[in-house]
Each structure stands twice: as C-alpha cells, then as structure tokens.
Design an enzyme around this catalytic site. Structure first.
Site, PDB file in Angstrom:
ATOM      1  N   ARG A 139      87.595 -60.581 -81.221  1.00  6.88           N
ATOM      2  CA  ARG A 139      89.058 -60.659 -81.241  1.00  6.88           C
ATOM      3  C   ARG A 139      89.636 -60.009 -79.984  1.00  6.88           C
ATOM      4  O   ARG A 139      89.048 -59.076 -79.428  1.00  6.88           O
ATOM      5  CB  ARG A 139      89.630 -59.957 -82.488  1.00  6.88           C
ATOM      6  CG  ARG A 139      89.143 -60.544 -83.807  1.00  6.88           C
ATOM      7  CD  ARG A 139      89.804 -59.863 -84.994  1.00  6.88           C
ATOM      8  NE  ARG A 139      89.270 -60.345 -86.254  1.00  6.88           N
ATOM      9  CZ  ARG A 139      89.668 -61.461 -86.864  1.00  6.88           C
ATOM     10  NH1 ARG A 139      90.622 -62.202 -86.306  1.00  6.88           N
ATOM     11  NH2 ARG A 139      89.135 -61.829 -88.007  1.00  6.88           N
ATOM     12  N   LYS A 194      74.110 -70.219 -91.904  1.00 11.73           N
ATOM     13  CA  LYS A 194      75.294 -71.046 -91.662  1.00 11.73           C
ATOM     14  C   LYS A 194      75.258 -71.533 -90.207  1.00 11.73           C
ATOM     15  O   LYS A 194      75.239 -70.724 -89.279  1.00 11.73           O
ATOM     16  CB  LYS A 194      76.561 -70.238 -91.939  1.00 11.73           C
ATOM     17  CG  LYS A 194      76.684 -69.795 -93.397  1.00 11.73           C
ATOM     18  CD  LYS A 194      77.761 -68.752 -93.593  1.00 11.73           C
ATOM     19  CE  LYS A 194      79.136 -69.282 -93.282  1.00 11.73           C
ATOM     20  NZ  LYS A 194      80.179 -68.266 -93.540  1.00 11.73           N
TER      21      LYS A 194
END
Length: 604
Positions: free
Chosen positions: A201, A342
């Site tokens: 971020r 994933k």
C-alpha cells in the site's frame, strides 16, 4: 397430465396397497404421495412431480389383482430414469409387458435433470444431485447457525472464513456454528480459512487525498512525510532497487497505472499512464516483477496457527508467487489442513506446474489476477489453470465476482450466470461466492441460484462431452488404472454409484479426476478426510468404521449405498478399495455388485 386406466378393484386394496402406498409414498417427500379415495372414484398420485390420474375402469384387467396399478407406476418411474428398466421396481413386471406409446412419448418431453434425485426410505444427510461443489464465504450476513443451515440446505458444500476481516474470537464462533450445523444435518462440511497475504500500500496524503495528472511524473519514495500530487511514501523498502524501467505499478485495483522511468534505493520515478484521484493507503500491484515479499506475513502466521488450532480442513494461501511459498506454508502448518494455493499473480502462472504439484488444491483468484493482467488474458488463463489442476487430480476452485450483482440484487445478470456456467462446463471442482454470501443482502438466494445454474449445466446433453475435453491421462499405477476403469464402467453400464473406500482420500481424488458419469460415495474412517472431500467433484463422503475383509467391504458398501440414496433394488454399483485393508496407497481391487434392496434388513 397422464391418465392411466386401472382395474375395478379399489386402487389401494390388497397387494397394491402394500406395494404402492407402503413403498412409493414412503420413498421420501416430495418423491411420492398417494391420496386414497372411495371405491369407484379416481385416485391421484404425485410421483416425481409427474401427476397421474389413475381412473377406475369398470372392466377386469388382464394382469390380475394389483398388477395393473403396479405396472403403470413402474412406467412413470421408468420415465424418470429415461430407460426401459424402472429404477425402483414395485413388483416384477409381466414378461410380455410393453410401455404404452403415451409413456414413451412423455420421456422426450421431460427436461433432463428436471426432477428431484431419487431417495431411499433410509436416506440420511444431504445428498446433492449435482457434482460440482459450492464454496460460500461467511461474514456478518451469514455466520449465525440459522443462516448457515439455510445455506447448506440451499446447496452450499463448504464454507470460507476470510481471515482478512474480523478477529479470532469472531472466527472461532463462526467455525463452532459450522460444526454444530454439520452435526445436525449429518453431512461433512469443509472449512477453508483464507489467509490475507501481504498487502502493498502507499502511505498517507496531506488532507487524505491527491490527484495524479494523466501523463505527469509521480514519485514513490521512502520519505514518511504526507504525500501530494507529485509524490507519496511507499512504506515497503524491499521494493526499491528491484524495479526496472518500463515495469508497471497498478494502484487502487488498477484504476491508476504508473510506468517506471527510473528506480534506485530511495525513490521510484514514474510516468502516469493512467492518472486520477488517489487517497490514503490504496493498494499497489506490481505485475511485472517477482516481489521479494514472503507469502506469509506475521499476521498470516498467527492466522495460520489459529486455523490449525481450529482444525480447518483447507488453508487458502494468498500472494503465491513461487513453489517455495507453498512449501513454507506446509512446513508451518505441520501437515495439518490441506493447502489451497491461490493463483492471483502472473509469477504464479509461470510456475503453475510446480505450485500445483506442491499444493493440495488450487483456487483461481480472479480478483488480483484481473488487476495484474489485461482483462482479455484472464479467461484463457482460467481455463489453463483448471486444465492443469485437473490433470494432476487436485481440486480446483473458481472464485471472485461470480454473482457480484447479488450483493444488492435478488437476481444475477445474464453475464454472471454465463460465468458460473462456463466454470462448470470446464469441469471445475467448485465455484465460490464471496461478498454475495458474506455481506450481501441475498446470501441464501445467491447459493440457490448458483445451485440451479450448476444443476442445469450438468443436465445439458453436451456437458459430459465438454468436461472430457480436458485429457487426464492416468499414471502407470494400479490405483490410477482402476480409477480410470471405474469411469469407463460407469460410461458403459447403468451404474448408480461408485463406492470408494479410502483413508486419505487419494483414491477418491483419482476417481474424481476421471469425471465419471456416476456419482461417488466415499466411505472413510477419517473425519478430516471426509470434510476435505466436500470440495471434490462428484463426491459424497460418509464417515464410517474401517473394513477388515472383502465380505465386509461388499456388505458395508451395499448398506451405505441404500442408506444414502445411491440406488435401490436392482441397482448396480462399482466398488473400489485396497487389499490389505486399512493400508494407505494399496488400491488394487475393483468389484461390481447388484443391490437386492433388503441389505439394511440383513444382520451385520
């Protein structure tokens, strides 16, 4: 409406009463209901949703007492099976019996899969008609016991606990609720604890926001001071020095796109290929480089320990880039819980074969994958991942935004329906709901519609051909050869079910890889194995004591098949097991058996 004549005796008298009312109406609601009437009146039977008016014919039937009504009910039941052999024979048909043209014509008017799956009077638990599984995410809208039970009854087979949101106390309560409902409904349920993974971020801005002009220069640096329209802090020192000219940085799920002009150990100068508004703590994706960040953060490690403590069946591993990420997660879990990697990074796609080999299952996480790849690249990559995973005999789940509009709408868009259908046609083991069930306004409806879509696809006459477009060659082992033989037998003969005895679930995975025509009843002494299998295509798992002999295997397989709705009198089953019994990896026995229908009455 099908009108069938019967004889002048009362329709529920004598032997017809014993065979029709005792057996047909006792199959299971709503499969059969009989409404008695006075002699001389019509009798209405609702069998498998085919309404038949059995009218009195004031003339003796050639078939004798009871046979007329039995004969015509057998016709209706045979229509359900789309065959000239009834699946549930109430009484033997006369040798010379022929189906009337009216009943034969009716077969072609009933959509395949339109009627509920047959059930035994002794049926226990929930047995799905479809073979693909549904994984539903739990959250504020759905984690209470009542809603979990509704979701299971509506079609959910497994539940995802998203570790990105909520604390451990909340997750502990959610898992306890799942296990309580699992016990009440007598069906093994898989729990997947999905780890958050590292999140890159930007820092904060002066006033909380800024605007990056299209084509302007913008700098990401290590200065913690609040950012502005020209720069902002990037609090990830490991990223400096690894980026090269021309590589992309995607901010806020790809809404802003920056291209690197120059990068050093203190600053990354970029050009805004796509500008726009930006605010505090927006996410950053770097699709063109392997980010030197471990797949497990400190938070993930705590969450992983919690998942192991709670005996989660599956652990979802986010941000996988390298095979080593999967190996690290397995080491930390101590072998407890199956690892589902994933695939959401381009780097993972490049190392797909190795990641599949080290994982127990794969999730096609199209959220971040869709951010880091061009939109048109995602569909073929999705199909590629499904094909590769199926070839290795591992479960594969398709996830993200499948019925996204149902977060606020009671019905999905046509494009979303097609998205789910395509995943089912591709042979995915499971399809997943995220915010639709976790925070949406229509969680039960979302599962119900997904269940309907999957069932309709599987009833398509082209479905079997489509799922076998993926070639799944067996390994040169007896277990793989017998698993492939199970599928071939199910395609050749009329088989009601494949009964698989397994301790680890390996045999069940091998059979599922072949995508057989018949459903699979998996009998295992291991509750963790039964729960993990809840995400396996076509498998219905039951926890039962282990077997010790060939005779016990045959007897138990028959009893369990009857008890769980895998056939009735006259049905054939394929049984797969290993000798010596109870030894992992010893699958070497295949046997075809026929049910007599009275196995549950036989002393064990």
């Amino acid at each position: 409406m099908l009108r069938l004549p019967v004889f002048e005796r009362h329709a529920v008298d004598d032997c017809a009463r014993g065979t029709l009312v005792a057996l047909v109406s006792g199959i299971a609601d709503p499969v059969g209901q009989a409404v008695a009437a006075e002699p001389g009146q019509s009798h209405q039977f609702d069998i498998l949703r085919i309404v038949a008016m059995l009218e009195m014919a004031y003339k003796a039937t050639e078939r004798g007492c009871g046979h007329g009504i039995v004969y015509h009910i057998n016709i209706i039941l045979a229509v359900h099976n789309r065959t000239d052999r009834p699946w549930f024979v109430i009484a033997p048909l006369p040798y010379e019996a022929r189906f009337p043209e009216e009943a034969v014509n009716l077969v072609n008017t009933i959509p395949s899969g339109a009627m509920p799956y047959r059930r035994s009077p002794h049926h226990r638990g929930i047995k799905r008609q479809r073979k693909v599984k549904i994984l539903a995410t739990l959250g504020p809208a759905s984690r209470d016991k009542e809603t979990i039970a509704k979701l299971l009854k509506a079609g959910a087979d497994a539940f995802r606990v998203n570790m990105s949101h909520g604390d451990h106390d909340t997750h502990r309560e959610t898992i306890a609720n799942i296990r309580a409902v699992e016990k009440d409904l007598e069906r093994p349920v898989a729990i997947l604890c999905d780890l958050q993974g590292p999140k890159l971020r930007v820092g904060q801005f002066d006033g909380g926001k800024a605007f990056i002009r299209h084509g302007a220069h913008f700098t990401l640096d290590r200065d913690p001071a609040p950012g502005n329209d020209e720069r902002v802090c990037l609090p990830h020192p490991e990223l400096f020095g690894i980026l090269q000219k021309g590589q992309r940085l995607l901010i806020d799920d790809g809404k802003l796109r920056l291209v690197v002009i120059r990068a050093d150990n203190d600053a990354i100068l970029c050009s805004a290929e796509v500008g726009g508004p930006i605010s505090d703590r927006k996410g950053v994706n770097i699709p063109d480089a392997i980010v030197p960040v471990p797949a497990l953060t400190e938070k993930d490690r705590r969450d992983l320990a919690f998942a192991v403590e709670q005996k989660a069946d599956w652990i979802g591993l986010s941000f996988v880039q390298r095979p080593e990420d999967v190996a690290e997660a397995r080491r930390l879990s101590g072998g407890q819980g199956a690892i589902m990697a994933k695939i959401e990074k381009p780097a993972a796609v490049e190392s797909l074969d190795e990641i599949i080999e080290l994982s127990d299952g794969i999730m096609v996480a199209r959220g971040d994958l869709g951010v880091e790849l061009l939109p048109e690249e995602v569909p073929p990559i999705q199909k590629h991942i499904i094909e590769k995973t199926r070839a290795q005999g591992k479960p594969v789940v398709v996830a993200t935004q499948m019925l996204e509009s149902m977060i606020t709408s009671p019905s999905p868009t046509r494009a979303e329906v097609s998205d789910v259908a395509n995943a089912v046609y591709d042979g995915a083991d499971a399809v997943m709901l995220s915010a639709e069930t976790a925070a949406g306004q229509w969680p039960v409806e979302a599962v119900t519609i997904m269940d309907r879509i999957a069932a309709r696809v599987e009833s398509d006459t082209t479905y079997r051909e489509r799922i076998h477009l993926t070639h799944t060659p067996p390994d040169a082992t007896s277990a793989d050869a017998l698993s492939e033989a199970c599928a071939q037998i199910a395609d050749t003969l009329t088989i009601e079910g494949i009964v698989v005895f397994t301790g680890s679930g390996g045999s069940a995975r091998r059979v599922a890889r072949e995508r057989p025509a018949a459903p699979m009843l998996v009998l295992t002494p291991s509750q963790p194995t039964a729960r993990r299998i809840a995400l396996l295509w076509g498998a219905h798992a039951v926890v039962t004591r282990d077997i010790g002999s060939f005779e016990e295997m045959i007897a138990k397989g028959k009893r369990m098949a009857l008890r769980h709705g895998f056939g009735a009198a006259g049905s054939r089953l394929v049984t797969l097991a290993g000798v010596p019994f109870g030894v992992p990896g010893s699958t070497n026995l295949l046997h075809i058996v026929t049910l007599t229908g009275n196995e549950l009455d036989t002393p064990r």
